[in-house]
Write an enzyme that holds these catalytic residues in place. Structure first.
Site, PDB file in Angstrom:
ATOM      1  N   ASP A 134      -9.823  -3.718  -6.059  1.00  0.00           N
ATOM      2  CA  ASP A 134      -9.247  -3.017  -5.064  1.00  0.00           C
ATOM      3  C   ASP A 134      -9.689  -1.539  -5.086  1.00  0.00           C
ATOM      4  O   ASP A 134      -9.501  -0.715  -6.018  1.00  0.00           O
ATOM      5  CB  ASP A 134      -7.524  -2.913  -5.001  1.00  0.00           C
ATOM      6  CG  ASP A 134      -7.153  -2.239  -3.782  1.00  0.00           C
ATOM      7  OD1 ASP A 134      -7.781  -1.551  -2.965  1.00  0.00           O
ATOM      8  OD2 ASP A 134      -5.741  -2.364  -3.735  1.00  0.00           O
ATOM      9  N   HIS A 173      -8.223  -5.085  -1.045  1.00  0.00           N
ATOM     10  CA  HIS A 173      -6.903  -4.173  -0.777  1.00  0.00           C
ATOM     11  C   HIS A 173      -6.148  -5.195   0.332  1.00  0.00           C
ATOM     12  O   HIS A 173      -6.550  -5.364   1.501  1.00  0.00           O
ATOM     13  CB  HIS A 173      -7.338  -2.754   0.075  1.00  0.00           C
ATOM     14  CG  HIS A 173      -6.060  -2.054   0.201  1.00  0.00           C
ATOM     15  ND1 HIS A 173      -5.530  -1.587  -0.847  1.00  0.00           N
ATOM     16  CD2 HIS A 173      -5.581  -1.735   1.110  1.00  0.00           C
ATOM     17  CE1 HIS A 173      -4.351  -1.003  -0.422  1.00  0.00           C
ATOM     18  NE2 HIS A 173      -4.495  -0.756   1.071  1.00  0.00           N
ATOM     19  N   SER A 224       0.934  -1.129   0.072  1.00  0.00           N
ATOM     20  CA  SER A 224      -0.104   0.160   0.036  1.00  0.00           C
ATOM     21  C   SER A 224       0.958   1.223  -0.075  1.00  0.00           C
ATOM     22  O   SER A 224       1.689   1.459  -0.799  1.00  0.00           O
ATOM     23  CB  SER A 224      -0.983  -0.171   1.115  1.00  0.00           C
ATOM     24  OG  SER A 224      -1.885   0.860   0.929  1.00  0.00           O
TER      25      SER A 224
END
Length: 424
Positions: free
Chosen positions: A346, A375, A218
């Site tokens: 996502d 995610h 991320s």
């Protein structure tokens, strides 16, 4: 006795009525078959591999078998939001205590501190045809997400995954995370790679003969991608992997501000950011450009970045910061092998924001896309607590890089041979 018989008779009568009102058995079977057919036909699919290099594609498909197999997302939570939430919660509960790290504090030029957590592999390990001791053991640098740290379940899994393969893992905790107080008026942001440069230099100084690669998740993946793009072949890494990055930060932020996503994810993440700021506000109260009280009232990541992040790092505007942070602009500059994993569903990285065409033009990048996974979800089959698709791909890729990395980066040689054939 008569009363008991009457009560029992009434109970049987009630059960009989309820049973008659239930859907018929064929209908139940039909619904189950329909759901199963939909899952097999539309949900369970092989990952898509996109790269501008045939040698890279061959390398990955040969050494990472998970890429040529069907991926079965967790059956009962394969939708994006459920996958993201449930996989995270289940893993947090299932994984228990984090590994027994060894802490290392890196002091920065501005008076700050970066806390590194090492998970070493003690004992001897055979790496291909080589025998590794502590001085030569390949090492993986792990970079958590926005509010993650070495104790987060997905980060601990990555550290354990490196250890499982016989390698050393080191977690780079961003400043002010994991309960650590800031020593200077500087935190972290997606566009700034200075701290990562310091960490890589530190690791290379400690272990000059060790091959080093990095994995970022991320926000950590955004920083890592930007770092590799900025430093080119001088990045100090033999390879990298990024997971669930928001390729276009503008689009990712816009998606997170949609009503449901704002309630489920945005507010949770902002709470983590404001908690860190509140704990460390003493070092920012003296910062001329930051109104700490105003920043603490932020209800979205966009508001927090406007009121705090971009000001601390000197960006003229939120537009300026997000432009500099967005990885999709840096794809042509990548010169080090990097594997990128994204799920098509996502919400942090909408599908139409992923730079597929640009990736196809750069032989140093490989993009793996799964149809589902959310995610940092990527739950596998029935139990999200099992090793996820992400865990499997990561372990296989790390092992492949350290054992057969010489097979990567042969694209220039391929081009030279092709050019010679054309001339002939």
């Amino acid at each position: 006795m008569a009363d008991e018989f009457l009560a029992d008779s009434q109970l049987r009568s009630w059960v009989s009525i309820q049973w008659e009102n239930w859907p018929s058995f064929p209908l139940v079977v039909g619904v189950a078959l329909t759901v199963a057919t939909y899952y097999v036909k539309c949900v369970a699919k092989k990952p898509v591999l996109i790269t501008g290099s045939k040698s890279c594609a061959d390398f990955l498909q040969h050494h990472c078998p998970v890429l040529v197999q069907e991926y079965y997302p967790t059956v009962w939570c394969f939708t994006s939001r459920a996958h993201t939430l449930i996989c995270g919660i289940v893993r947090d509960l299932a994984d228990g205590k984090p590994p027994s790290y060894q802490q290392d504090i890196l002091h920065t030029p501005d008076g700050g501190e970066i806390h590194l957590d090492w998970l070493d592999h003690h004992g001897n390990h055979h790496h291909g045809n080589h025998h590794h001791d502590n001085k030569t053991r390949p090492t993986v640098l792990i970079m958590p997400g926005l509010t993650g740290h070495s104790g987060s379940a997905y980060v601990a899994r990555l550290a354990r995954g490196a250890h499982k393969q016989g390698y050393r893992g080191v977690v780079f905790n961003n400043r002010g995370t994991n309960g650590v107080e800031l020593k200077s008026a500087r935190s972290y942001c997606a566009a700034n790679t200075d701290d990562l440069h310091l960490v890589v230099s530190h690791v290379k100084t400690l272990y000059p003969d060790v091959p080093l690669m990095a994995v970022g998740v991320s926000l950590g993946g955004i920083i890592l991608f930007n770092y590799v793009a900025k430093l080119g072949k001088d990045c100090g890494l033999v390879a990298a992997m990024v997971v669930s990055v928001s390729w276009n930060v503008f689009e990712g932020t816009r998606s997170l501000e949609e009503t449901v996503n704002k309630l489920l994810f945005n507010r949770y993440l902002v709470k983590g950011l404001t908690t860190n700021l509140r704990r460390n506000r003493v070092v920012f109260d003296r910062h001329a450009s930051v109104d700490v009280d105003h920043a603490l009232q932020a209800s979205t990541i966009g508001e927090f970045d406007e009121r705090f992040t971009r000001k601390v790092f000197g960006y003229e505007s939120l537009q300026h910061y997000y432009t500099e942070a967005s990885p999709h602009r840096k794809v042509p500059h990548i010169q080090t092998p990097i594997l990128c994993l994204n799920a098509a569903d996502d919400i942090f990285s909408p599908l139409d924001s992923i730079p597929v065409e640009e990736v196809e033009k750069n032989p140093n990048i490989a993009l793996v896309m799964t149809s589902h996974g959310g995610h940092i979800g990527f739950g596998d089959w029935l139990f999200p607590s099992r090793e996820s698709f992400m865990d499997k791909l990561y372990q296989q890729y790390v092992d492949a890089v350290f054992k057969y990395g010489q097979e990567l980066g042969n694209e220039e040689e391929e081009k030279r041979v092709d050019e010679m054939k054309v001339r002939e």
